[in-house]
Scaffold this motif. Structure first.
Motif, mmCIF file in Angstrom:
data_model
loop_
_atom_site.group_PDB
_atom_site.id
_atom_site.type_symbol
_atom_site.label_atom_id
_atom_site.label_comp_id
_atom_site.label_asym_id
_atom_site.label_seq_id
_atom_site.Cartn_x
_atom_site.Cartn_y
_atom_site.Cartn_z
ATOM 1 N N THR A 252 24.166 -8.823 -3.013
ATOM 2 C CA THR A 252 22.998 -9.533 -3.524
ATOM 3 C C THR A 252 21.980 -9.760 -2.416
ATOM 4 N N MET A 253 20.748 -9.437 -2.704
ATOM 5 C CA MET A 253 19.642 -9.530 -1.743
ATOM 6 C C MET A 253 19.831 -8.551 -0.584
ATOM 7 N N GLY A 254 20.694 -7.580 -0.786
ATOM 8 C CA GLY A 254 20.885 -6.555 0.231
ATOM 9 C C GLY A 254 19.992 -5.360 -0.039
ATOM 10 N N ARG A 255 20.225 -4.302 0.707
ATOM 11 C CA ARG A 255 19.359 -3.124 0.614
ATOM 12 C C ARG A 255 19.712 -2.199 -0.533
ATOM 13 N N TYR A 256 20.953 -2.288 -1.043
ATOM 14 C CA TYR A 256 21.428 -1.250 -1.935
ATOM 15 C C TYR A 256 21.565 -1.697 -3.391
ATOM 16 N N VAL A 257 21.396 -2.972 -3.670
ATOM 17 C CA VAL A 257 21.617 -3.464 -5.026
ATOM 18 C C VAL A 257 20.361 -4.170 -5.524
ATOM 19 N N SER A 258 19.808 -3.679 -6.621
ATOM 20 C CA SER A 258 18.655 -4.340 -7.235
ATOM 21 C C SER A 258 19.029 -5.013 -8.544
ATOM 22 N N LEU A 259 20.160 -4.582 -9.133
ATOM 23 C CA LEU A 259 20.596 -5.137 -10.412
ATOM 24 C C LEU A 259 21.762 -6.089 -10.179
ATOM 25 N N ASP A 260 21.558 -7.358 -10.456
ATOM 26 C CA ASP A 260 22.619 -8.346 -10.381
ATOM 27 C C ASP A 260 22.344 -9.405 -11.430
ATOM 28 N N MET A 261 23.284 -10.318 -11.625
ATOM 29 C CA MET A 261 23.170 -11.277 -12.710
ATOM 30 C C MET A 261 21.952 -12.183 -12.573
ATOM 31 N N MET A 262 21.576 -12.516 -11.357
ATOM 32 C CA MET A 262 20.417 -13.388 -11.165
ATOM 33 C C MET A 262 19.110 -12.630 -11.380
ATOM 34 N N SER A 263 19.036 -11.409 -10.886
ATOM 35 C CA SER A 263 17.798 -10.646 -11.062
ATOM 36 C C SER A 263 17.537 -10.370 -12.528
ATOM 37 N N VAL A 264 18.595 -10.188 -13.323
ATOM 38 C CA VAL A 264 18.413 -9.986 -14.757
ATOM 39 C C VAL A 264 17.786 -11.226 -15.388
ATOM 40 N N GLN A 265 18.266 -12.414 -14.980
ATOM 41 C CA GLN A 265 17.738 -13.653 -15.550
ATOM 42 C C GLN A 265 16.240 -13.798 -15.304
ATOM 43 N N ALA A 266 15.745 -13.186 -14.237
ATOM 44 C CA ALA A 266 14.329 -13.284 -13.895
ATOM 45 C C ALA A 266 13.521 -12.094 -14.407
ATOM 46 N N ASN A 267 14.159 -11.189 -15.145
ATOM 47 C CA ASN A 267 13.472 -9.993 -15.640
ATOM 48 C C ASN A 267 13.892 -9.694 -17.076
ATOM 49 N N THR A 268 13.703 -10.665 -17.936
ATOM 50 C CA THR A 268 14.180 -10.525 -19.309
ATOM 51 C C THR A 268 13.086 -10.130 -20.286
ATOM 52 N N GLY A 269 11.992 -9.586 -19.746
ATOM 53 C CA GLY A 269 10.957 -9.065 -20.632
ATOM 54 C C GLY A 269 10.088 -10.155 -21.224
ATOM 55 N N PRO A 270 9.340 -9.817 -22.263
ATOM 56 C CA PRO A 270 8.437 -10.786 -22.892
ATOM 57 C C PRO A 270 9.211 -11.852 -23.654
ATOM 58 N N PRO A 271 8.552 -12.942 -24.035
ATOM 59 C CA PRO A 271 9.217 -13.962 -24.864
ATOM 60 C C PRO A 271 9.759 -13.362 -26.155
ATOM 61 N N TRP A 272 10.715 -14.048 -26.742
ATOM 62 C CA TRP A 272 11.428 -13.538 -27.912
ATOM 63 C C TRP A 272 10.478 -13.029 -29.001
ATOM 64 N N HIS A 273 9.475 -13.815 -29.363
ATOM 65 C CA HIS A 273 8.612 -13.441 -30.484
ATOM 66 C C HIS A 273 7.700 -12.267 -30.153
ATOM 67 N N GLN A 274 7.636 -11.877 -28.864
ATOM 68 C CA GLN A 274 6.802 -10.734 -28.479
ATOM 69 C C GLN A 274 7.621 -9.471 -28.236
ATOM 70 N N LYS A 275 8.918 -9.540 -28.362
ATOM 71 C CA LYS A 275 9.760 -8.369 -28.134
ATOM 72 C C LYS A 275 9.650 -7.380 -29.289
ATOM 73 N N ASN A 276 9.973 -6.129 -28.999
ATOM 74 C CA ASN A 276 9.980 -5.083 -30.002
ATOM 75 C C ASN A 276 11.120 -5.336 -30.997
ATOM 76 N N PHE A 277 10.807 -5.226 -32.311
ATOM 77 C CA PHE A 277 11.807 -5.492 -33.347
ATOM 78 C C PHE A 277 12.669 -4.266 -33.623
ATOM 79 N N SER A 278 13.191 -3.657 -32.581
ATOM 80 C CA SER A 278 14.087 -2.507 -32.730
ATOM 81 C C SER A 278 15.321 -2.730 -31.882
#
Length: 484
Positions: A252-278
């Motif tokens: 985590t916070m190293g050079r080789y890993v960009s996907l971790d549980m915390m980074s996902v929490q900060a990159n969850t896309g638009p708010p629920w009502h603005q997400k694609n309905f697919s």
């Protein structure tokens, strides 16, 4: 304004608030001196002028966090502030040097173990037991390292990829069996990390480096303890967190890993009502049901967006289910409300990351499971779908027709919240040989051993990494010896 951490710590946490944010609540394990993680973290909750918590983001620049030492002008600490989009923020930081404030506080690389596992567990404040570990070990009345060390290589060593580990006097030794043993680097790293944190009991065990669990369920005394990343209804392997989760935390916070549980929490896309309905899925062709999923997508594009990014197992069918599409950033998955989770060769190891986002997960019924699946409940943390995907379109339509219920499931399913917070997630799920679940497993496993674990013929010492730039002065034993 500035808010100081309410918890005594090695350094001062200076939080500058901007915009409508006038107050903050600050808490979390990153404020505790004795919790050593690759990346420490704590939470900030934004509070408005009326004293109410924000429920939406006040802006990703609402807080500026500086961590300073009262005794040093410059600190070797990297800080990130992650906006969770719900009014709260995760602040994580990685230390590259130890600091002193009424006692030493160590960074991840310090080889300075706690003398007592019980003391380490107390500092981590983790649960007293783990149901999956208890269940997996319950089939063994005792364990004989002498017997296991000879029988397991005979049974599995020629056809499978195994690591035979011994931890003796808190040093790690290993011997490998099979051709494809490159994945031992993840196990090596975990074991070295935990032995830097706490003195472990002497223990000897085998780790399966392949995807498929090995020890079949059968009524016989010849059942051997094998640690695997995946379990199944037909096997009795001891299930541990996957190599992918392990690496994501250690790096985590190293050079080789960009996907971790915390980074996902900060990159969850638009708010629920603005997400694609697919519903959305991307992956490779590692299971027949995945072919059916892509076929369904083509027949019902308004309901489902599914495509392959790679062909390997069914290359002869590429003309039917291709063409391949470009890889999509995992964070972009959460532009869609509904995430499909289908097994690959075994359980799909993306499941915890999907749950960490704020889309709702539709999970295929499966005989395979990861170490945390027993904590999940259908219709509470995810929407279940049949193994053959026969009801997938029906379940997608249900989610569309019951939008608020689907949203509640997505919120309960967010994996960090499922186990209270990310701190407990670390304790339970990420590093079986880094976190408390590792300690719990090792202690339980060690208690079952009836002969002395040994450094066997052919085993090699796994050396601790060295770092001349960031030395560690271990003071737990009163020694001033520099430990790198």
């Amino acid at each position: 304004m500035q808010n100081f951490s309410p918890v005594y710590y090695l350094i001062s946490v200076l939080i500058a608030c901007f915009g409508q944010v006038t107050k903050t609540l600050v808490w979390g394990p990153g404020l505790e001196p004795n919790v050593v993680l690759p990346a420490r973290f704590f939470y900030i909750q934004a509070v408005d002028t009326k004293g109410s918590n924000f429920t939406t983001s006040p802006g990703e620049k609402a807080f500026e966090v500086n961590i300073v030492s009262p005794t040093e002008q410059f600190t070797r600490i990297w800080v990130q502030v992650l906006d969770r989009q719900d009014g709260s923020f995760v602040v994580r930081y990685r230390m590259y040097s130890p600091y002193i404030l009424r006692g030493p506080v160590y960074h991840e690389g310090c080889n300075c173990p706690q003398p007592s596992g019980d003391l380490w567990e107390k500092h981590m404040k983790c649960p007293g037991s783990f149901a999956q570990i208890d269940k997996d070990l319950s089939v063994f009345n005792s364990l004989d390292p002498d017997l296991i060390s000879t029988e397991v290589p005979v049974r599995f060593g020629q056809r499978q990829s195994l690591c035979h580990y011994t931890i003796k006097n808190n040093k790690v030794y290993v011997k490998t069996f099979g051709e494809h043993v490159g994945f031992r680097i993840f196990m090596d790293a975990i074991l070295l990390s935990i032995t830097r944190k706490v003195l472990l009991p002497d223990i000897e065990f085998f780790v399966n480096l392949g995807d498929w669990p090995l020890e079949k369920r059968k009524s016989t005394d010849k059942i051997h303890p094998i640690l695997s990343w995946c379990g199944s209804n037909n096997t009795r392997d001891i299930v541990m967190p996957t190599y992918d989760l392990t690496e994501s935390v250690l790096e985590t916070m190293g050079r080789y890993v960009s996907l971790d549980m915390m980074s996902v929490q900060a990159n969850t896309g638009p708010p629920w009502h603005q997400k694609n309905f697919s519903a959305f899925w991307r992956g490779r062709d590692s299971r027949q049901e995945r072919l059916e999923l892509v076929k369904l997508s083509r027949a019902h594009p308004q309901m489902l967006d599914a495509a392959f990014t790679n062909f390997f197992f069914f290359k002869h069918d590429e003309s039917l289910y291709g063409p391949l599409v470009k890889h999509v950033s995992f964070f972009d998955f959460f532009k869609y409300k509904y995430q499909i989770n289908i097994d690959g060769t075994v359980a799909a190891y993306r499941m915890p990351y999907l749950l960490a986002g704020d889309s709702v997960v539709l999970k295929q019924d499966s005989g395979y499971y990861e170490h945390f699946y027993s904590q999940l409940q259908p219709w509470e943390h995810y929407i279940p779908i049949r193994a053959d995907l026969g009801d997938l379109l029906e379940k997608i339509q249900w989610a569309k027709d019951h939008d608020e219920e689907a949203r509640r499931i997505s919120q309960k399913g967010q994996f960090a919240n499922l186990v209270c917070d990310y701190y407990l997630f670390v304790c339970v799920c990420v590093n079986i040989f880094y976190n408390f679940s590792c300690i719990y497993f090792l202690q339980k496993y060690a208690e079952l051993q009836v002969t002395e674990p040994k450094v066997r013929e052919g085993m090699e010492l796994v050396e601790q990494p060295t770092d001349d730039l960031f030395p560690c002065y271990c003071q737990r034993t009163g020694s001033n010896t520099v430990v790198i």
